[in-house]
Design a protein around this motif. Structure first.
Motif, PDB file in Angstrom:
ATOM      1  N   LEU A   6       0.799  -1.224   0.000  1.00 21.55           N
ATOM      2  CA  LEU A   6       0.000   0.000   0.000  1.00 21.55           C
ATOM      3  C   LEU A   6       0.828   1.269   0.000  1.00 21.55           C
ATOM      4  O   LEU A   6       0.452   2.256  -0.612  1.00 21.55           O
ATOM      5  CB  LEU A   6      -0.935   0.021   1.219  1.00 21.55           C
ATOM      6  N   GLN A   7       1.945   1.263   0.677  1.00 22.78           N
ATOM      7  CA  GLN A   7       2.737   2.483   0.813  1.00 22.78           C
ATOM      8  C   GLN A   7       3.096   3.067  -0.552  1.00 22.78           C
ATOM      9  O   GLN A   7       3.073   4.279  -0.741  1.00 22.78           O
ATOM     10  CB  GLN A   7       3.991   2.219   1.639  1.00 22.78           C
ATOM     11  N   SER A   8       3.387   2.221  -1.516  1.00 27.20           N
ATOM     12  CA  SER A   8       3.770   2.716  -2.840  1.00 27.20           C
ATOM     13  C   SER A   8       2.580   3.298  -3.609  1.00 27.20           C
ATOM     14  O   SER A   8       2.762   3.991  -4.601  1.00 27.20           O
ATOM     15  CB  SER A   8       4.421   1.601  -3.657  1.00 27.20           C
ATOM     16  N   LEU A   9       1.369   3.046  -3.149  1.00 28.25           N
ATOM     17  CA  LEU A   9       0.177   3.533  -3.842  1.00 28.25           C
ATOM     18  C   LEU A   9      -0.402   4.799  -3.223  1.00 28.25           C
ATOM     19  O   LEU A   9      -1.292   5.410  -3.796  1.00 28.25           O
ATOM     20  CB  LEU A   9      -0.907   2.452  -3.836  1.00 28.25           C
ATOM     21  N   LEU A  10       0.105   5.176  -2.038  1.00 24.51           N
ATOM     22  CA  LEU A  10      -0.459   6.313  -1.319  1.00 24.51           C
ATOM     23  C   LEU A  10       0.447   7.533  -1.370  1.00 24.51           C
ATOM     24  O   LEU A  10       1.660   7.416  -1.406  1.00 24.51           O
ATOM     25  CB  LEU A  10      -0.682   5.935   0.153  1.00 24.51           C
ATOM     26  N   ARG A  11      -0.173   8.695  -1.351  1.00 26.86           N
ATOM     27  CA  ARG A  11       0.559   9.944  -1.166  1.00 26.86           C
ATOM     28  C   ARG A  11       0.670  10.190   0.323  1.00 26.86           C
ATOM     29  O   ARG A  11      -0.082   9.633   1.125  1.00 26.86           O
ATOM     30  CB  ARG A  11      -0.207  11.097  -1.803  1.00 26.86           C
ATOM     31  N   GLU A  12       1.576  11.071   0.723  1.00 24.62           N
ATOM     32  CA  GLU A  12       1.693  11.436   2.123  1.00 24.62           C
ATOM     33  C   GLU A  12       0.335  11.898   2.646  1.00 24.62           C
ATOM     34  O   GLU A  12      -0.344  12.678   2.005  1.00 24.62           O
ATOM     35  CB  GLU A  12       2.708  12.560   2.306  1.00 24.62           C
ATOM     36  N   GLY A  13      -0.056  11.376   3.796  1.00 25.61           N
ATOM     37  CA  GLY A  13      -1.347  11.720   4.384  1.00 25.61           C
ATOM     38  C   GLY A  13      -2.502  10.931   3.801  1.00 25.61           C
ATOM     39  O   GLY A  13      -3.628  11.037   4.279  1.00 25.61           O
ATOM     40  N   GLY A  14      -2.249  10.122   2.754  1.00 25.19           N
ATOM     41  CA  GLY A  14      -3.297   9.332   2.119  1.00 25.19           C
ATOM     42  C   GLY A  14      -3.760   8.186   2.999  1.00 25.19           C
ATOM     43  O   GLY A  14      -3.042   7.728   3.879  1.00 25.19           O
ATOM     44  N   PRO A  71     -20.846 -14.378   1.786  1.00 25.34           N
ATOM     45  CA  PRO A  71     -21.360 -13.493   2.844  1.00 25.34           C
ATOM     46  C   PRO A  71     -20.240 -12.652   3.441  1.00 25.34           C
ATOM     47  O   PRO A  71     -19.135 -13.135   3.637  1.00 25.34           O
ATOM     48  CB  PRO A  71     -21.912 -14.462   3.897  1.00 25.34           C
ATOM     49  N   CYS A  72     -20.535 -11.404   3.725  1.00 27.25           N
ATOM     50  CA  CYS A  72     -19.518 -10.546   4.341  1.00 27.25           C
ATOM     51  C   CYS A  72     -20.066  -9.854   5.582  1.00 27.25           C
ATOM     52  O   CYS A  72     -19.591  -8.794   5.974  1.00 27.25           O
ATOM     53  CB  CYS A  72     -18.957  -9.548   3.335  1.00 27.25           C
ATOM     54  N   ASP A  73     -21.052 -10.476   6.223  1.00 23.00           N
ATOM     55  CA  ASP A  73     -21.654  -9.877   7.411  1.00 23.00           C
ATOM     56  C   ASP A  73     -20.713  -9.902   8.618  1.00 23.00           C
ATOM     57  O   ASP A  73     -20.956  -9.222   9.607  1.00 23.00           O
ATOM     58  CB  ASP A  73     -22.978 -10.562   7.756  1.00 23.00           C
ATOM     59  N   ASP A  74     -19.631 -10.677   8.536  1.00 24.57           N
ATOM     60  CA  ASP A  74     -18.667 -10.733   9.643  1.00 24.57           C
ATOM     61  C   ASP A  74     -17.378  -9.979   9.314  1.00 24.57           C
ATOM     62  O   ASP A  74     -16.359 -10.177   9.951  1.00 24.57           O
ATOM     63  CB  ASP A  74     -18.344 -12.186   9.985  1.00 24.57           C
ATOM     64  N   ALA A  75     -17.446  -9.094   8.354  1.00 32.02           N
ATOM     65  CA  ALA A  75     -16.246  -8.364   7.929  1.00 32.02           C
ATOM     66  C   ALA A  75     -16.049  -7.095   8.746  1.00 32.02           C
ATOM     67  O   ALA A  75     -16.992  -6.512   9.277  1.00 32.02           O
ATOM     68  CB  ALA A  75     -16.333  -8.011   6.448  1.00 32.02           C
ATOM     69  N   VAL A  76     -14.792  -6.691   8.848  1.00 29.40           N
ATOM     70  CA  VAL A  76     -14.436  -5.425   9.485  1.00 29.40           C
ATOM     71  C   VAL A  76     -13.595  -4.619   8.503  1.00 29.40           C
ATOM     72  O   VAL A  76     -13.003  -5.168   7.574  1.00 29.40           O
ATOM     73  CB  VAL A  76     -13.658  -5.633  10.806  1.00 29.40           C
ATOM     74  N   LEU A  77     -13.578  -3.328   8.706  1.00 27.44           N
ATOM     75  CA  LEU A  77     -12.820  -2.438   7.842  1.00 27.44           C
ATOM     76  C   LEU A  77     -11.718  -1.793   8.673  1.00 27.44           C
ATOM     77  O   LEU A  77     -11.974  -1.229   9.729  1.00 27.44           O
ATOM     78  CB  LEU A  77     -13.746  -1.360   7.283  1.00 27.44           C
ATOM     79  N   PHE A  78     -10.491  -1.922   8.205  1.00 27.41           N
ATOM     80  CA  PHE A  78      -9.343  -1.301   8.850  1.00 27.41           C
ATOM     81  C   PHE A  78      -8.992  -0.047   8.053  1.00 27.41           C
ATOM     82  O   PHE A  78      -9.040  -0.060   6.832  1.00 27.41           O
ATOM     83  CB  PHE A  78      -8.128  -2.227   8.827  1.00 27.41           C
ATOM     84  N   ARG A  79      -8.616   1.003   8.762  1.00 26.38           N
ATOM     85  CA  ARG A  79      -8.202   2.237   8.101  1.00 26.38           C
ATOM     86  C   ARG A  79      -6.764   2.535   8.496  1.00 26.38           C
ATOM     87  O   ARG A  79      -6.415   2.554   9.672  1.00 26.38           O
ATOM     88  CB  ARG A  79      -9.120   3.390   8.499  1.00 26.38           C
ATOM     89  N   PHE A  80      -5.918   2.760   7.471  1.00 24.76           N
ATOM     90  CA  PHE A  80      -4.506   3.068   7.671  1.00 24.76           C
ATOM     91  C   PHE A  80      -4.180   4.374   6.966  1.00 24.76           C
ATOM     92  O   PHE A  80      -4.859   4.766   6.012  1.00 24.76           O
ATOM     93  CB  PHE A  80      -3.638   1.948   7.074  1.00 24.76           C
ATOM     94  N   LYS A  81      -3.127   5.008   7.418  1.00 25.92           N
ATOM     95  CA  LYS A  81      -2.710   6.278   6.841  1.00 25.92           C
ATOM     96  C   LYS A  81      -1.209   6.284   6.621  1.00 25.92           C
ATOM     97  O   LYS A  81      -0.461   5.740   7.424  1.00 25.92           O
ATOM     98  CB  LYS A  81      -3.109   7.402   7.802  1.00 25.92           C
ATOM     99  N   LEU A  82      -0.783   6.890   5.523  1.00 24.44           N
ATOM    100  CA  LEU A  82       0.631   7.096   5.278  1.00 24.44           C
ATOM    101  C   LEU A  82       0.988   8.435   5.907  1.00 24.44           C
ATOM    102  O   LEU A  82       0.434   9.484   5.508  1.00 24.44           O
ATOM    103  CB  LEU A  82       0.941   7.110   3.783  1.00 24.44           C
ATOM    104  N   PRO A  83       1.854   8.449   6.919  1.00 22.06           N
ATOM    105  CA  PRO A  83       2.135   9.709   7.605  1.00 22.06           C
ATOM    106  C   PRO A  83       2.808  10.734   6.698  1.00 22.06           C
ATOM    107  O   PRO A  83       3.460  10.391   5.717  1.00 22.06           O
ATOM    108  CB  PRO A  83       3.079   9.293   8.750  1.00 22.06           C
ATOM    109  N   MET A  84       2.606  11.980   7.054  1.00 25.08           N
ATOM    110  CA  MET A  84       3.270  13.086   6.365  1.00 25.08           C
ATOM    111  C   MET A  84       4.734  13.089   6.823  1.00 25.08           C
ATOM    112  O   MET A  84       5.006  12.869   7.995  1.00 25.08           O
ATOM    113  CB  MET A  84       2.630  14.424   6.719  1.00 25.08           C
ATOM    114  N   GLU A  85       5.640  13.323   5.902  1.00 21.92           N
ATOM    115  CA  GLU A  85       7.064  13.404   6.283  1.00 21.92           C
ATOM    116  C   GLU A  85       7.294  14.726   6.993  1.00 21.92           C
ATOM    117  O   GLU A  85       6.814  15.767   6.556  1.00 21.92           O
ATOM    118  CB  GLU A  85       7.962  13.306   5.053  1.00 21.92           C
ATOM    119  N   SER A  86       8.017  14.655   8.091  1.00 19.03           N
ATOM    120  CA  SER A  86       8.303  15.898   8.810  1.00 19.03           C
ATOM    121  C   SER A  86       9.555  16.551   8.237  1.00 19.03           C
ATOM    122  O   SER A  86      10.447  15.879   7.732  1.00 19.03           O
ATOM    123  CB  SER A  86       8.504  15.603  10.310  1.00 19.03           C
ATOM    124  N   GLY A  87       9.599  17.852   8.322  1.00 23.69           N
ATOM    125  CA  GLY A  87      10.787  18.561   7.851  1.00 23.69           C
ATOM    126  C   GLY A  87      10.581  19.244   6.616  1.00 23.69           C
ATOM    127  O   GLY A  87      10.568  19.723   5.726  1.00 23.69           O
TER     128      GLY A  87
END
Length: 87
Positions: A6-14, A71-87
């Protein structure tokens, strides 16, 4: 898709949202740990509600029943974020 990719597909903060079943063996995957390993930040986890995704249609990706719904009634959704680079 694996959190390690995923990291290669996201922009900072994505954000990335990953749905997965919440019962064995899927609950053993420990997505938050994999995401942290990949440089992503775990934000939260909540129940997957198909009504929040109009037009959503899940499909099996492999095996003899590939392409069939399940069936997907037992599914959960995880949310992740690519942090913004500091500096």
């Amino acid at each position: 898709m694996c959190p390690l990719q995923l990291q290669s597909l996201l922009r900072e903060g994505g954000e990335a949202h990953m749905a997965i079943k919440s019962r064995p063996p899927y609950d053993l995957f420990d997505l938050p740990a994999l995401a942290t390993e990949a440089g992503l930040v775990f934000v939260d986890k909540y129940s997957f509600d198909r009504a929040n995704f109009p037009g959503y249609c899940n499909r099996r990706g492999a095996g003899t029943q590939a392409g069939r719904q399940f069936p997907c009634d037992d599914a959960v959704l995880f949310r992740f974020k690519l942090p913004m680079e500091s500096g």
